[in-house]
Design a protein around this motif. Sequence first.
Motif, mmCIF file in Angstrom:
data_model
loop_
_atom_site.group_PDB
_atom_site.id
_atom_site.type_symbol
_atom_site.label_atom_id
_atom_site.label_comp_id
_atom_site.label_asym_id
_atom_site.label_seq_id
_atom_site.Cartn_x
_atom_site.Cartn_y
_atom_site.Cartn_z
ATOM 1 N N SER A 169 36.277 42.984 40.903
ATOM 2 C CA SER A 169 36.046 42.569 39.527
ATOM 3 C C SER A 169 37.252 42.858 38.667
ATOM 4 N N GLN A 170 37.388 42.059 37.630
ATOM 5 C CA GLN A 170 38.406 42.281 36.609
ATOM 6 C C GLN A 170 37.736 42.140 35.254
ATOM 7 N N PRO A 171 37.755 43.216 34.448
ATOM 8 C CA PRO A 171 37.079 43.141 33.149
ATOM 9 C C PRO A 171 37.510 41.933 32.336
ATOM 10 N N GLY A 172 36.492 41.206 31.857
ATOM 11 C CA GLY A 172 36.745 40.024 31.055
ATOM 12 C C GLY A 172 36.824 38.733 31.846
ATOM 13 N N HIS A 173 36.807 38.825 33.188
ATOM 14 C CA HIS A 173 36.963 37.618 34.014
ATOM 15 C C HIS A 173 35.874 37.494 35.077
ATOM 16 N N GLY A 174 34.831 38.270 35.018
ATOM 17 C CA GLY A 174 33.742 38.132 35.967
ATOM 18 C C GLY A 174 33.869 39.032 37.178
ATOM 19 N N SER A 175 32.867 38.919 38.074
ATOM 20 C CA SER A 175 32.807 39.767 39.259
ATOM 21 C C SER A 175 32.430 38.930 40.472
ATOM 22 N N VAL A 176 32.815 39.408 41.636
ATOM 23 C CA VAL A 176 32.442 38.781 42.906
ATOM 24 C C VAL A 176 31.794 39.854 43.779
ATOM 25 N N PHE A 177 30.480 39.715 44.012
ATOM 26 C CA PHE A 177 29.757 40.591 44.930
ATOM 27 C C PHE A 177 29.726 39.938 46.296
ATOM 28 N N TYR A 178 29.967 40.708 47.326
ATOM 29 C CA TYR A 178 29.989 40.157 48.683
ATOM 30 C C TYR A 178 29.304 41.128 49.635
#
Length: 478
Positions: free
Chosen positions: A463-472
């Motif tokens: 994740s990068q604050p302000g740009h979303g997250s990717v859970f895998y």
Amino acid sequence: MKFPPQPTVGYAVAAFLVAGITFLYRVLLHVNPTTVALSFLVGILAVSATWGLRHAVLMAVIATLAFNYYFLPPIGTFTIADPQNWVALGAFLITAVVASKLSDRARREATNANDRRREVERLYSFSQQLLSSNNVPELLNLTPRYVVDSFGVEAAAISVANRPDVYRSGPGNDGLEIRDLQMAVMRGEPKIDVPGGVAFVPLRMGVRVVGGLGVAGQIPSRQTLEALGSLIAIAVERAGTIEKLGRAEAARESEQLRSALLDSVTHEFRTPLTSIKASVTTLLDSTGLGEAERHELLTVINEESDRLNRLVGEAAEMAQLEAEKVELRLESYPMRRAIEQVLEESKHMLGNHPVEIHLPDDLPEAKMDLVRINEVLRHLLENAAKYSGSGTPIHITAEAKNGMLVTSIADRGPGIGDFEQSLIFEKFYRGRNHRFQVQGTGMGLAIAKAIVEAHGGQIGVTSQPGHGSVFYFTLPTV
């Protein structure tokens, strides 16, 4: 190791040089006595620089006799006719002896300087080895072997004041007894027995003694041993300080985690109980409520009871998963089937979030408990929908990599900071910036993690604050 020339060879060379110079100037070349004397001096200096003072003095005496017999009149006798020749002969002998002594001193100082240089190089290399470990037990186990390898001793042993064990370079009987190490600690002074081949020095940190070092075999100099003791003491104190700082940092982070978990649990249990209590109190105390108001209060009680029941149910499920009391029914399924089932069941939960699916046609099947993996997908999709802005898309992708099927769910939410990325899979933990804004139990990701790990896979987030997250998460492929 380079050994010095044998003493008998030095005496033979000294005699040969005198004979050679005498033959050269007596038979082959005819020169004045001054040239002969200077040639003898050069030979004496060479012998002194190579073999030492005793060989040079012997050569000086022999050269004086040869100089007198062959080059000072009357030639062929030891008689000196001219008093000036007495002065020349005495000056030659004194000059030869003094020059030999100076040359021998320079040779010894050069040898000592080279020895000191080698010891400094060994100490530097040894100090670099000591810096390779920040763990005190590991450092104490490795240091005796470092001493043996760096300084050529046969064995080494270390005893530290606050530890009962003796750390040795090898398993054999090395003659380094624990009582001698303890005596070095108590006395605070080195004990060096060169004939016996053992030495014991304290590990001194300033004026404080933290342990003892023993070596057996070819004993280094006292200065080297004391430097070894200081270096080891500094390394032990350094490793101990790093361990203490690590424990303090771990305790600080543990306290932060404990506070966050306690805050989440308190909030999640108290909120439905407060709503239920307020609604029941209103119903009991108010006799003039209309039917619509009574229905609204009963609806609140029903919804909050369901919420509380869900929280308790998820906690119970988490406990079963952690205790490994849940049996998985593993079969081969395509990931597309699991995703489609979850999307069909979660339409109301996703709201107006469009879901974009990108799965390769040749994606291999994975070994899974379909019901449990559906639960994992449901929690991840619910998490993405809750923390993303209205109408933002959710992306689902999958790929095969190194024998594992990697499934990813990406959102365009606010993102997760580095510190919280390691905490969000803990029970009851919720993002500190959203725990009071977004409703939830804080158990979904913890349950998902337990299920995935029960399948032999892993779960994570980038994740990068302000740009979303990717859970895998990963599952073994068939």
